[in-house]
Design a protein around this motif. Structure first.
Motif, mmCIF file in Angstrom:
data_model
loop_
_atom_site.group_PDB
_atom_site.id
_atom_site.type_symbol
_atom_site.label_atom_id
_atom_site.label_comp_id
_atom_site.label_asym_id
_atom_site.label_seq_id
_atom_site.Cartn_x
_atom_site.Cartn_y
_atom_site.Cartn_z
ATOM 1 N N SER A 87 41.737 41.454 47.841
ATOM 2 C CA SER A 87 40.579 41.492 46.944
ATOM 3 C C SER A 87 40.231 42.912 46.511
ATOM 4 O O SER A 87 39.083 43.214 46.186
ATOM 5 N N GLY A 88 41.239 43.772 46.487
ATOM 6 C CA GLY A 88 41.011 45.167 46.111
ATOM 7 C C GLY A 88 40.536 45.354 44.685
ATOM 8 O O GLY A 88 40.030 46.422 44.330
ATOM 9 N N GLU A 89 40.685 44.318 43.839
ATOM 10 C CA GLU A 89 40.237 44.411 42.448
ATOM 11 C C GLU A 89 38.719 44.340 42.313
ATOM 12 O O GLU A 89 38.173 44.627 41.248
ATOM 13 N N ILE A 90 38.029 43.944 43.373
ATOM 14 C CA ILE A 90 36.571 43.754 43.285
ATOM 15 C C ILE A 90 35.873 45.065 43.635
ATOM 16 O O ILE A 90 36.089 45.628 44.708
ATOM 17 N N LEU A 91 35.046 45.560 42.739
ATOM 18 C CA LEU A 91 34.416 46.870 42.930
ATOM 19 C C LEU A 91 33.619 46.903 44.228
ATOM 20 O O LEU A 91 33.088 45.890 44.685
ATOM 21 N N LYS A 92 33.553 48.115 44.825
ATOM 22 C CA LYS A 92 33.012 48.178 46.180
ATOM 23 C C LYS A 92 32.306 49.484 46.512
ATOM 24 O O LYS A 92 31.311 49.473 47.236
#
Length: 411
Positions: A392-397
């Motif tokens: 899920s690295g595409e989801i901003l964090k």
């Protein structure tokens, strides 16, 4: 194709069965209603068949070393077809499952009883009965076999599925990636509409986006917890006002073809973290980074939990929140990981060493009730041959990504 995945799944289970045995799995009996909630079928049945229908049964046998696969289904019923839709045809079930021997349920009892005359063991899928004290269909069958065929050994098939479902096929990972991508779109839709609102109003932006983008369901009931509410791990009311100056914690996920995503993010309602919120947030984010770094085959989930605790023992003391390492449990009181797959909390052996192909959550948090701050950051992590990969690295964090996105998308 998922059909090839289901074939491989059946082989995983057959390989664990002893000779002269049967495995018998219900799809679960449907409650009488005017809706057909296909996505409530037994996950283990779906794991073997890929067929989303109630009342069906998958039967695997291993007799004198010969393995067979049969699925029993409902025949066409014109009345039901007009009210809730026709059941899948034999040809459709063959296409979805890859099982070539498809029979109608009217033949099930006779075939099963005949096999039990030559088999020593039957494996049944004893699902946890959480709804009431009434016996399940599987429990009724077990009682009937004990009474009529006492020489047959009845064993629980659950451990077979527990072992098999932890390691994911590439096809399963693709479905999970789709669910994660749709979840990302839902999260971004929340952020584009973020303002002081009721928690359920913000939650609704997630609902609309995942349905619009093709999710087949929710992975679980969404948590939308602002301010002090976020210090309750499974807060579910979602009916308070998320105020400017508050953080709001979302724990949410969508599913695609039964495969789940499980994501947590924490956002400032007004688009800007205060210095204190940023300080706590970055401590949690660093804990998550250390878990990604430590995760690899051979490590256990308990080992990863210790990575988080050791980090907090240092960092919470540094910022003056605790004096004694034992006080960490006051502010962090859940595990950092669980397996994810057909269920949000997938069947697994929580104490087993991780393997290449396992998918687990990475979800450290901190919950400071006296300051009204609850933060959890959760991603879905694939264990790889030499480490881990953030699915899920595409989801901003990061703080910077979140603030930039919210500033750019103000309405």
């Amino acid at each position: 194709m998922l059909k090839e995945c289901f074939k491989a799944n059946r082989k995983k289970i057959l390989d664990q069965m002893e000779d002269n045995s049967i495995l018998y799995v219900y799809s679960r009996r449907k409650e009488e209603s005017l809706t057909n909630e296909r996505y409530n079928v037994n996950r283990n049945y779906f794991y073997l068949s890929g067929v989303l229908e109630f009342d069906n049964v998958v039967m695997l046998t291993k007799i004198n070393g010969k393995e067979t696969e049969v699925i029993y289904i409902n025949p066409y019923d014109e009345f039901k077809a007009k009210w809730v839709g026709a059941p899948f045809s034999i040809e459709k079930v063959m296409e979805l499952s890859g099982i070539k021997d498809v029979r109608y349920l009217e033949n099930l009892k006779m075939n099963r009883d005949s096999l039990l005359n030559v088999c020593n063991t039957i494996y049944l899928d004893f699902e946890p009965n959480l709804l009431n004290d009434l016996p399940t269909e599987t429990e009724k069958l077990a009682s009937d076999i004990k009474l009529k065929k006492p020489w047959v050994n009845i064993k629980n098939a659950r451990p077979f599925f527990q072992n098999a479902r932890m390691v994911k096929h590439e096809e399963e990972l693709e479905e999970m990636k789709k669910a994660i991508h749709i979840t990302r779109l839902g999260i971004e839709n929340i952020l584009m509409n973020m303002k002081e609102s009721y928690e359920y109003q913000l939650e609704s932006y997630f609902d609309q986006a995942i349905k619009y983008n093709g999710a087949t369901g929710y992975a679980f009931a969404t948590i939308a917890a602002s301010g002090k509410n976020a210090t309750c791990l499974h807060y579910s009311d979602n009916d308070s006002i998320a105020k400017n100056g508050d953080l709001i914690l979302f724990d949410l996920g969508s599913s695609v073809n039964m495969y789940c995503s499980d994501i947590s993010r924490t956002f400032p309602v007004n688009g800007k973290f205060s210095e204190r919120q940023k300080e706590i947030y970055n401590i949690v984010l660093e804990a998550q980074r250390k878990v990604f770094e430590a995760a690899k085959p051979g490590v256990t989930i308990r080992d990863l939990q210790q990575v988080v605790i050791k980090h907090y023992e240092v960092e919470l003391k540094r910022i003056g929140l605790i004096k004694d390492p034992k006080e960490v449990s006051k502010y962090y009181y859940h595990g950092v990981s669980h397996h994810i797959g057909l269920d949000c909390h997938d069947l697994s052996d929580h104490f087993a060493p991780l393997k290449d192909g396992d998918v687990i959550s990475n979800e450290p948090g901190l919950y400071i009730e006296e300051e009204g701050i609850g933060i959890r950051i959760e991603d879905d992590m694939l264990i790889t041959e030499d480490g881990s990969f953030n699915l899920s690295g595409e989801i901003l964090k990061t703080v910077e990504e979140i603030e930039e996105f919210m500033e750019k998308n103000k309405r």
